[in-house]
Scaffold this active site. Structure first.
Site, PDB file in Angstrom:
ATOM      1  N   GLY A  18       0.547  -1.234   0.089  1.00 33.16           N
ATOM      2  CA  GLY A  18       0.219  -0.205   0.173  1.00 33.16           C
ATOM      3  C   GLY A  18       1.138   1.035   0.044  1.00 33.16           C
ATOM      4  N   GLY A  21       0.225   8.459   3.014  1.00 28.23           N
ATOM      5  CA  GLY A  21       0.913  10.050   2.704  1.00 28.23           C
ATOM      6  C   GLY A  21       2.401  10.651   3.129  1.00 28.23           C
ATOM      7  N   VAL A  25       4.356   1.390   1.784  1.00 26.57           N
ATOM      8  CA  VAL A  25       4.667  -0.274   2.364  1.00 26.57           C
ATOM      9  C   VAL A  25       4.778  -1.167   1.650  1.00 26.57           C
ATOM     10  CG1 VAL A  25       3.441  -1.332   4.017  1.00 26.57           C
ATOM     11  CG2 VAL A  25       3.112   1.040   4.114  1.00 26.57           C
ATOM     12  N   ASP A 134      -4.429   9.394  15.972  1.00 28.97           N
ATOM     13  CA  ASP A 134      -4.952   8.842  14.875  1.00 28.97           C
ATOM     14  C   ASP A 134      -5.359   7.772  14.860  1.00 28.97           C
ATOM     15  OD1 ASP A 134      -5.861   9.492  12.178  1.00 28.97           O
ATOM     16  OD2 ASP A 134      -4.050   9.215  10.829  1.00 28.97           O
TER      17      ASP A 134
END
Length: 674
Positions: A18, A21, A25, A134
């Site tokens: 993936g 921002g 990974v 987050d």
């Protein structure tokens, strides 16, 4: 980063997992420890950005401090050709967002189990004074056994570090952002609790509570709109469970759970029969300060200013006392009341100045009177004393000496505080409060049941220290292994089991290091000879089968790895056995057989996982080799793939906790699930 590129001569890139921002990974393979890992690589266009580098380093620092079975582990940190990277535990599965989409609706017990795992992980972070900031389903991974693991501490920050807040940069997904973060205020542990409440809401309803076309409209709803009712979505959800959502997501942080442990303790009992008639949670007025709800334009300006890092907007309603001046006496009235003075007296020469001094003195006296009155009416303050570890009776006496009283009393499980003793007080110790204020107490009910983690491949000494501090008894045995010395090979407590720490002894099998053997060429060998060779050399064998025109049936014709090289003891060798020539073989038939593996409760008090082993026989699988090994906490649906050619009959066997519970032979394509 392309596949097969080897990072630092150790981590061979397999494929991309993936892009984010800040970093990309990749799935990689550790060539030294022979295991799959996740490599997070800082994007090339950001490697010269000092703020991004600092955030990347913060993630490494935060993750290094946290050792927990439900937090993704950090293995290594490095840099190559100016590229900074983190090597982390690879979690095979999906994130919670996709898990909810694919499995909704989730059983209530599963929702509670997943949330308990998440809460225990966040509690560890908070114990290290690290706020995630987050928390959202996209940052929570669910592995193939249903275990949750929190990742992405890229914007996590220690309580003592205010840099990120002082720049007023709003980070994180606005759907899970607390009202105080949306205003630009500093994130606290209660901010994480708010996000956890939104995650619990989404697990129960399948969607977030507030939606909008812009971040501004969603932020407005977070601190203007009431939290939607999960029971209106599903009336079967207990009121006690909805109350957990409501208390975690109150607008005022002071009304939320004081700690994540409090939320976990409350959540643990929501399905209990004694809470069936619980009333709906209604927030109380915790203070006299009132925060204005800013209009949309002001919110947009605040968020824009936060994004520019220039200003912070927080509006408070205040009442400004006004001093009413007494009506002035007319000059004729004043002169009529005065005694005649000598003609050359100062008062006759300066009548205006005399009147100003007179009224000035009156006003000064009024101001002094107001100040004295306010000072006398100001409530006396005191400091909350330490009452943790005391009985409720002793705590009441200590509070009384400080002119304080006991408020609400709650009970929770605790592995650190003895039964019937105070775990914590709210407000906490050393907080300045008004005299006669009410102090809420949480009393220990004794040790609490927890979900046991999967510690295989972890460092034994680190795990031992963590578990002993939680109340477990820990033992170890050592065995030769292909993994590094000191790593855990196996554990005798099943991962995911609900256990009482103080009543549990766990034994780990720990690697004592490995040795190498020269692998011989096994082609042309019978199955029994191959098994004898593997046992003598401490090797594992995975048998497959296929057709070969060069090798007669019942003998091997291929192996992986090839013979002649050195392999570590404990390694697995894949050997393909011949089924004979494929000259007369017809086109194979591929189909699935779907089954439900029933869950069996092993204890009346705690939920323990069932160990399930699945064996298959078809064109490519042999019944003696484990096809799949899973742990289940509830009855689970599975699909078994079969490939059969000609008159070949399939065969499956299901073994639960060492006992065969399902078996079927002579399977054909007619057995396929329609």
């Amino acid at each position: 980063m392309t596949p097969n590129y080897t990072l630092s001569g150790r981590y061979r890139i397999v494929r991309s997992l993936g892009e984010g921002g800040m970093a990309n990974v990749y799935l990689a393979h550790d060539l030294i420890l022979d295991r799959d890992v996740a490599v997070k690589l800082l994007r090339l266009d950001l490697r010269d950005d000092p703020k991004t580098i600092k955030r990347f380093q913060r993630e490494a620092l935060a993750t290094t401090e946290l050792v927990h079975p439900h937090i993704v582990s950090l293995y290594d940190i490095g840099e190559e050709n100016g590229m900074q990277y983190l090597v982390m535990e690879y979690v095979k599965g999906m994130d919670l967002k996709n898990y909810i989409k694919e499995n909704f609706p989730l059983p209530l017990q599963q929702v509670i189990d997943i949330m308990e795992q998440i809460l225990s992980a966040v509690a560890t972070a908070h114990a290290h004074n690290i706020i995630h900031r987050d928390l959202k389903p996209q940052n929570i991974l669910i592995d193939e056994q249903g275990n949750a693991k929190i990742t992405d501490f890229g914007i996590a920050v220690a309580l003592s570090e205010h840099t990120m807040t002082q720049t007023n940069t709003i980070l994180g997904s606005v759907h899970y952002l607390s009202p105080e973060q949306a205003r630009g205020s500093m994130a606290t542990k209660q901010s994480d609790i708010y996000s956890l409440g939104i995650i619990l809401y989404e697990m129960l309803t399948g969607s977030v509570p507030f939606k909008g076309e812009t971040a501004v409209s969603i932020a407005l709803k977070h601190f203007q709109n009431a939290m939607p009712s999960v029971r209106e979505f599903d009336a079967d959800i207990p009121q006690a469970l909805e109350n957990v959502v409501l208390q975690a997501t109150t607008k005022d942080p002071r009304e939320r759970y004081a700690t994540v442990e409090d939320m976990a303790a409350d959540l643990l009992t929501v399905l209990a029969s004694n809470r069936a008639g619980e009333k709906r949670f209604v927030p109380q007025d915790v203070g006299n300060d009132e925060t204005k709800i800013m209009p949309s334009a002001d919110i947009q300006a605040a968020i824009a200013a936060n994004q520019d890092g220039k200003t912070q907007v927080v509006a408070h309603k205040s009442k400004q006392p006004t001093l009413q001046r007494p009506a002035e006496t007319t000059e004729s009235q004043t002169d009529a009341d005065e005694e005649p003075l000598p003609t050359r007296s100062w008062s006759k020469r300066h009548p205006l100045r005399r009147r100003l001094l007179f009224w000035g003195g009156i006003i000064l006296l009024l101001v002094v009177a107001v100040i004295v009155g306010l000072e006398l009416s100001r409530p006396q303050m005191t400091t909350v004393p330490k009452v943790t570890g005391l009985s409720q009776r002793a705590a009441t006496k200590v509070l009384k000496k400080h002119h304080l009283t006991v408020g609400t009393v709650q009970h929770a499980k605790s592995n650190q505080v003895a039964k019937n003793q105070v775990i914590k007080s709210t407000p906490s110790v050393k907080t300045r409060v008004q005299e006669r204020a009410r102090i809420n107490l949480v009393i220990s009910n004794g040790a609490k049941v927890m979900s046991f983690g999967n510690y295989v491949n972890d460092n034994y000494h680190d795990v031992r220290q963590t578990l002993k501090s939680a109340g477990f008894k820990v033992k170890e045995t050592y065995s030769t292994s292909s993994v590094a010395a000191g790593q855990i090979i196996s554990q005798d407590v099943v991962a995911g089991s609900r256990v009482m720490p103080t009543d549990t002894t766990v034994t780990f099998t720990v690697s004592a290091g490995s040795r190498y053997v020269e692998l011989k060429d096994l082609t042309g060998e019978s199955k029994s000879d191959i098994l004898d060779y593997a046992e003598a050399n401490d090797l594992n064998v995975n048998f497959k089968q296929g057709y070969s025109s060069e090798q007669k049936a019942g003998y091997s014709y291929d192996q992986d790895p090839d013979g002649g090289g050195n392999v570590r003891t404990g390694s697995t060798i894949t050997v393909t056995m011949s089924r004979g020539s494929d000259n007369n073989v017809t086109t194979p038939q591929n189909f699935y057989v779907k089954l439900t593996v029933p869950y069996k409760a092993l204890s009346a008090t705690t939920a323990q996982a069932n160990d399930v082993k699945i064996y298959l026989y078809d064109d490519t699988h042999m019944i003696e080799t484990v096809y799949r090994d899973i742990a289940i906490m509830r009855s689970t649906k599975i699909s078994l793939p079969f490939q059969l050619t000609g008159n070949t009959k399939g065969h499956y066997r299901i073994v639960r906790n060492g006992v065969t519970i399902m078996e079927k032979k002579n399977i054909t394509s007619k057995s396929a699930t329609k």
